[in-house]
Design an enzyme around this catalytic site. Structure first.
Site, PDB file in Angstrom:
ATOM      1  N   GLY A  30      30.811  78.864  -7.444  1.00 32.17           N
ATOM      2  CA  GLY A  30      31.726  79.460  -8.413  1.00 32.17           C
ATOM      3  C   GLY A  30      31.873  78.549  -9.614  1.00 32.17           C
ATOM      4  O   GLY A  30      30.903  77.922 -10.068  1.00 32.17           O
ATOM      5  N   ARG A  63      28.339  84.074  -1.544  1.00 34.31           N
ATOM      6  CA  ARG A  63      28.718  85.337  -0.910  1.00 34.31           C
ATOM      7  C   ARG A  63      27.807  86.475  -1.350  1.00 34.31           C
ATOM      8  O   ARG A  63      27.413  87.316  -0.546  1.00 34.31           O
ATOM      9  CB  ARG A  63      30.171  85.666  -1.259  1.00 34.31           C
ATOM     10  CG  ARG A  63      30.732  86.855  -0.497  1.00 34.31           C
ATOM     11  CD  ARG A  63      32.219  86.991  -0.749  1.00 34.31           C
ATOM     12  NE  ARG A  63      32.939  85.813  -0.272  1.00 34.31           N
ATOM     13  CZ  ARG A  63      34.208  85.557  -0.553  1.00 34.31           C
ATOM     14  NH1 ARG A  63      34.893  86.373  -1.323  1.00 34.31           N
ATOM     15  NH2 ARG A  63      34.784  84.490  -0.068  1.00 34.31           N
ATOM     16  N   GLU A 145      37.187  63.016  -2.932  1.00 35.17           N
ATOM     17  CA  GLU A 145      37.916  62.634  -4.147  1.00 35.17           C
ATOM     18  C   GLU A 145      38.406  63.842  -4.932  1.00 35.17           C
ATOM     19  O   GLU A 145      39.490  63.835  -5.506  1.00 35.17           O
ATOM     20  CB  GLU A 145      37.020  61.772  -5.043  1.00 35.17           C
ATOM     21  CG  GLU A 145      37.702  61.264  -6.298  1.00 35.17           C
ATOM     22  CD  GLU A 145      38.844  60.297  -6.009  1.00 35.17           C
ATOM     23  OE1 GLU A 145      39.993  60.621  -6.369  1.00 35.17           O
ATOM     24  OE2 GLU A 145      38.590  59.240  -5.418  1.00 35.17           O
ATOM     25  N   GLY A 150      41.607  66.552  -9.435  1.00 40.37           N
ATOM     26  CA  GLY A 150      40.382  66.809 -10.174  1.00 40.37           C
ATOM     27  C   GLY A 150      39.569  65.577 -10.478  1.00 40.37           C
ATOM     28  O   GLY A 150      39.113  64.859  -9.585  1.00 40.37           O
ATOM     29  N   LYS A 221      48.140  68.592  -1.359  1.00 43.19           N
ATOM     30  CA  LYS A 221      47.723  67.328  -1.981  1.00 43.19           C
ATOM     31  C   LYS A 221      48.649  66.187  -1.568  1.00 43.19           C
ATOM     32  O   LYS A 221      48.197  65.056  -1.358  1.00 43.19           O
ATOM     33  CB  LYS A 221      47.695  67.498  -3.496  1.00 43.19           C
ATOM     34  CG  LYS A 221      46.642  68.498  -3.972  1.00 43.19           C
ATOM     35  CD  LYS A 221      46.788  68.843  -5.442  1.00 43.19           C
ATOM     36  CE  LYS A 221      45.739  69.837  -5.891  1.00 43.19           C
ATOM     37  NZ  LYS A 221      45.933  70.275  -7.296  1.00 43.19           N
TER      38      LYS A 221
END
Length: 449
Positions: A30, A63, A145, A150, A221
């Protein structure tokens, strides 16, 4: 909780590959996966020089194969399980997301001795222990990471650079969508719903923003950050979570009037009791912080994390917290690390959960409250409210009262106290006959207690 020791030697390190290419299977193509393919192609020579051998992308699981014309057709497959099981795969890179069947794919890879690089925060927040156990048993590497913040190099410093220090607190903005919304509310005075619509229009919010605005993304997170920081397995279920949908323009204005701003914060703390017993408190909620705090100036969709350690002191990590290219950058950094280990026959850091600290419920967490009340404007109200605080042994830091005809606005900021005592105080105040309503209750962070 189950503990393990850093540097476990349960599995042997991967054998050196002898100069042949590192063969990579990519799960997902994606927004992030497409950028990974681009970087692998455009930077092939540089990556080979840094690693010591070329990286070869041998397959990409998607997919719908007909939706990826930008990728060579011979690389595409819709059978992720078969791709992971191939004998010629050295490293599996996963950017699909979700729990199942992704967990089984990665466990299959790790059990076969294949290193895994993943950006899957939800999976790690729930099943990191299973993945690390499989990695230890086979001698494979598990790097992640990109799962938090990000492109910001954050997890590796926690996992490696600060491994010789004791981290006491991690507090940060780890969700770009909510930070964009709260920043915009602060700048424009607009309401939550209006600003959420603008975030969606600009591409900062998903069609279904629940994971972001209700705090689930930040809680996952926070679980990862706490696990690494405090050498304790912390899952998402251990994290107290509140979202931002109840934040009003009045809250934002009140914060501004006190020299503060509102941020959705992930807060992970190591707490020591009087007898020296340590525990961990992990929470995600909106909070007022002073505009002088380093996190207050983090605007838009950016992320920033403030780390406090006994020897290193205060550190701050700031940058792009999401997006295809930034996240792909973090993934490629991990890929280089595991590939280097493959080249020399080494291993990366193992799970460190030796401390196995208890997780404190939010009721026992030490917090401060900003409480806004709508009360009858008559003599004795403030004294009666103050008596309730005294009854619950909660100290008041500041009070502001503004009258308007027969009613008044009463704002109280407390000193630090256990959250349960603060909540009980608010509940009792809400039942007083001269209190029309509790307008808002928000925690205060980033100031002396």
């Amino acid at each position: 909780m189950t503990g393990s020791v850093t540097g476990s030697t349960t599995g042997a390190a991967a054998e050196p590959i002898g100069g042949r290419p590192i063969r990579v299977a990519l799960l997902g193509c994606g927004t992030v996966g497409t950028q990974i393919v681009r970087l692998l192609t455009e930077q092939a020579d540089e990556l080979a020089a840094r690693i010591g051998t070329p990286v070869e992308l041998v397959g990409i699981a998607v997919r719908r194969a007909d939706r990826h014309r930008e990728v060579p057709a011979e690389l595409l497959t819709t059978d992720a399980a078969a791709l992971v099981a191939r004998d010629d795969v050295d490293v599996v890179v996963e950017v699909v997301g979700g729990i199942e069947p992704t967990r089984e794919w990665l466990l299959t890879a790790l059990r076969a001795g294949k290193s895994v690089v993943t950006a899957n925060k939800a999976l790690l927040a729930e099943h990191a222990g299973d993945l690390f156990t499989a990695a230890d048993a086979s001698g494979a590497d598990l790097y992640f990471e990109a799962a938090v913040a990000g492109a910001i190099p954050l997890l590796r410093p926690l996992r490696e650079s600060l491994a010789g220090d004791r981290i006491t607190r991690v507090m940060g903005i780890v969700n770009g969508t909510t930070n964009f919304i709260l920043s915009a509310m602060d700048e424009t005075g607009a309401g939550y719903a209006e600003t959420l619509d603008e975030a969606a229009r600009l591409g900062y919010a998903e069609a279904d923003p629940t994971a972001d605005v209700d705090g689930y993304d930040a809680a996952a997170k926070a679980a990862i950050l706490a696990s690494l920081s405090f050498h304790t397995r912390v899952t998402m279920g251990d994290v107290h979570r509140e979202g931002i949908s109840a934040v009003t323009p009045a809250d934002v204005a009140a914060a501004r009037g006190l020299g503060r701003t509102i941020k959705l914060l992930a807060i992970c703390e190591r707490v020591e009791a009087a007898d020296g017993t340590a525990s961990v408190a992990v929470r995600v909620h909106p909070a007022m912080i002073p505009r002088s705090h380093p996190l207050a100036g983090v605007g838009g969709a950016f992320n920033a994390v403030f780390v406090e350690a006994e020897a290193a002191g205060q550190l701050m990590f700031y940058g792009q917290g999401a997006g295809g290219a930034p996240t792909a950058s973090a993934v490629l950094g991990d890929l280089v690390a595991v590939a280097r280990n493959r080249v020399v026959g080494g291993r990366g850091p193992r799970e460190s959960a030796y401390a196995d600290l208890a997780v404190r419920p939010i009721a026992q967490a030490s917090t401060r409250y900003h409480i806004s009340l709508d009360v009858a404007d008559r003599a004795g109200v403030l004294a009666a409210v103050a008596a309730v605080f005294a009854e619950h042994e909660v100290s008041i830091s500041a009070v502001r009262q503004e009258g308007r005809t027969s009613d008044a606005s009463l704002v109280i900021v407390t000193h630090s106290a256990e959250d349960a005592a603060l909540r009980s105080t608010v509940d009792k105040i809400a039942g007083l006959p001269f209190v029309n309503r509790v307008v808002s209750v928000m925690r205060v962070e980033g100031e002396d207690q």
